[in-house]
Write a protein that holds these residues in place. Structure first.
Motif, short mmCIF file in Angstrom:
data_model
loop_
_atom_site.label_atom_id
_atom_site.label_comp_id
_atom_site.label_asym_id
_atom_site.label_seq_id
_atom_site.Cartn_x
_atom_site.Cartn_y
_atom_site.Cartn_z
N THR A 1 0.83 -1.20 0.00
CA THR A 1 0.00 0.00 0.00
C THR A 1 0.86 1.26 0.00
O THR A 1 0.59 2.21 -0.73
CB THR A 1 -0.93 0.01 1.23
OG1 THR A 1 -1.77 -1.13 1.18
CG2 THR A 1 -1.78 1.28 1.24
N GLN A 2 1.92 1.29 0.79
CA GLN A 2 2.78 2.46 0.89
C GLN A 2 3.62 2.67 -0.36
O GLN A 2 3.89 3.81 -0.74
CB GLN A 2 3.68 2.35 2.12
CG GLN A 2 2.93 2.40 3.43
CD GLN A 2 3.85 2.29 4.63
OE1 GLN A 2 5.07 2.41 4.49
NE2 GLN A 2 3.28 2.06 5.79
N ASP B 1 -3.11 1.97 -2.99
CA ASP B 1 -4.21 1.12 -2.56
C ASP B 1 -4.71 0.19 -3.67
O ASP B 1 -5.07 -0.96 -3.41
CB ASP B 1 -5.38 1.97 -2.07
CG ASP B 1 -5.04 2.71 -0.78
OD1 ASP B 1 -4.10 2.28 -0.09
OD2 ASP B 1 -5.71 3.71 -0.48
N GLU B 2 -4.78 0.70 -4.91
CA GLU B 2 -5.33 -0.10 -6.00
C GLU B 2 -4.49 -1.34 -6.27
O GLU B 2 -5.02 -2.45 -6.44
CB GLU B 2 -5.45 0.74 -7.27
CG GLU B 2 -6.49 1.85 -7.21
CD GLU B 2 -5.98 3.08 -6.50
OE1 GLU B 2 -4.78 3.09 -6.11
OE2 GLU B 2 -6.78 4.01 -6.32
N ALA C 1 -4.79 -3.80 -3.38
CA ALA C 1 -6.09 -4.48 -3.44
C ALA C 1 -6.08 -5.56 -4.52
O ALA C 1 -6.64 -6.65 -4.33
CB ALA C 1 -7.20 -3.47 -3.71
#
Length: 210
Positions: free
Chosen positions: A1-2, A6-7, A10
């Motif tokens: 995520t970092q 987020d995409e 996910a």
């Protein structure tokens, strides 16, 4: 995520979940919990559980080689014992040990306790490599740990896979400057042994977490 956003995170979690659900179903397993990058699965047969663990790693390797931008570096832990059903899943020492084995398993590796492999006995096409007793965080008595691998060539030992999970490809323009080195994914594999289901009793379920 970092590092990727987020995409992408996910997409990685969704790919992991889909592969687990598909592979476990073919081995008569039941997915009890799926929390992002962790899965808890139960089986009625320790042999099926260990075979499923190796099949999962084979799928993770194949998918990583097909798309190195989403590297599925997964560790799998296997144990056997009792567990207590609670709201939202199961809890017990066996599951704690399996989770600890996950935390020390390398990408593409399956680790199991000696108790789990004893129940499974010999399995055609599968090798048990004794790693001796291993100290695990929060576990008083170090369990004997076995590495489970396919006899002959091991897909997880391919150089291309090791490179993908350790040193990801360069990011394309416009993306984050760094990719995840190893997917933070843990599979806690478990197997149902005897379900006692006492009505009006303690509600304790006997679970061979394999």
């Amino acid at each position: 995520t970092q590092t990727r956003g987020d995409e992408v995170a996910a997409a990685l979690a969704a790919k992991f979940a889909g592969l687990v659900q598909e592979t476990v179903g073919r081995r008569d397993g039941q997915l009890l919990e799926l929390r992002g990058d962790e899965a808890l699965v139960v089986f009625g047969s320790p042999r099926q559980a260990l075979r499923c663990a190796l099949e999962l790693q084979e799928r993770f390797v194949a998918e990583t080689l097909a798309d190195p931008s989403l590297p599925l570096g997964v560790g799998i832990g296997v144990d056997s014992g009792e567990a207590v059903p609670v709201h939202g899943g199961y809890r017990g020492a066996a599951l704690n040990v399996a989770a600890r084995l996950c935390s020390i398993a390398a990408a593409g590796e399956v680790l199991a306790t000696g108790e789990a492999t004893h129940l499974a006995r010999r399995i055609d096409g599968v090798e048990f490599l004794d790693r001796g007793k291993v100290s695990l965080k929060g576990i008083d008595e170090p369990p004997r740990v076995m590495r489970i691998k396919p006899a002959g060539a091991n897909p997880a030992e391919q150089a291309a896979f090791r490179t993908a999970v350790q040193r990801p490809p360069e990011p394309t323009p416009g993306r984050r400057q760094r990719l995840i080195a190893v997917a933070a994914i843990v599979v806690v594999l478990a197997a149902v042994g005897i379900v006692v289901g006492l009505r009006g009793g303690s509600g304790t379920t006997r679970l061979a977490a394999i």
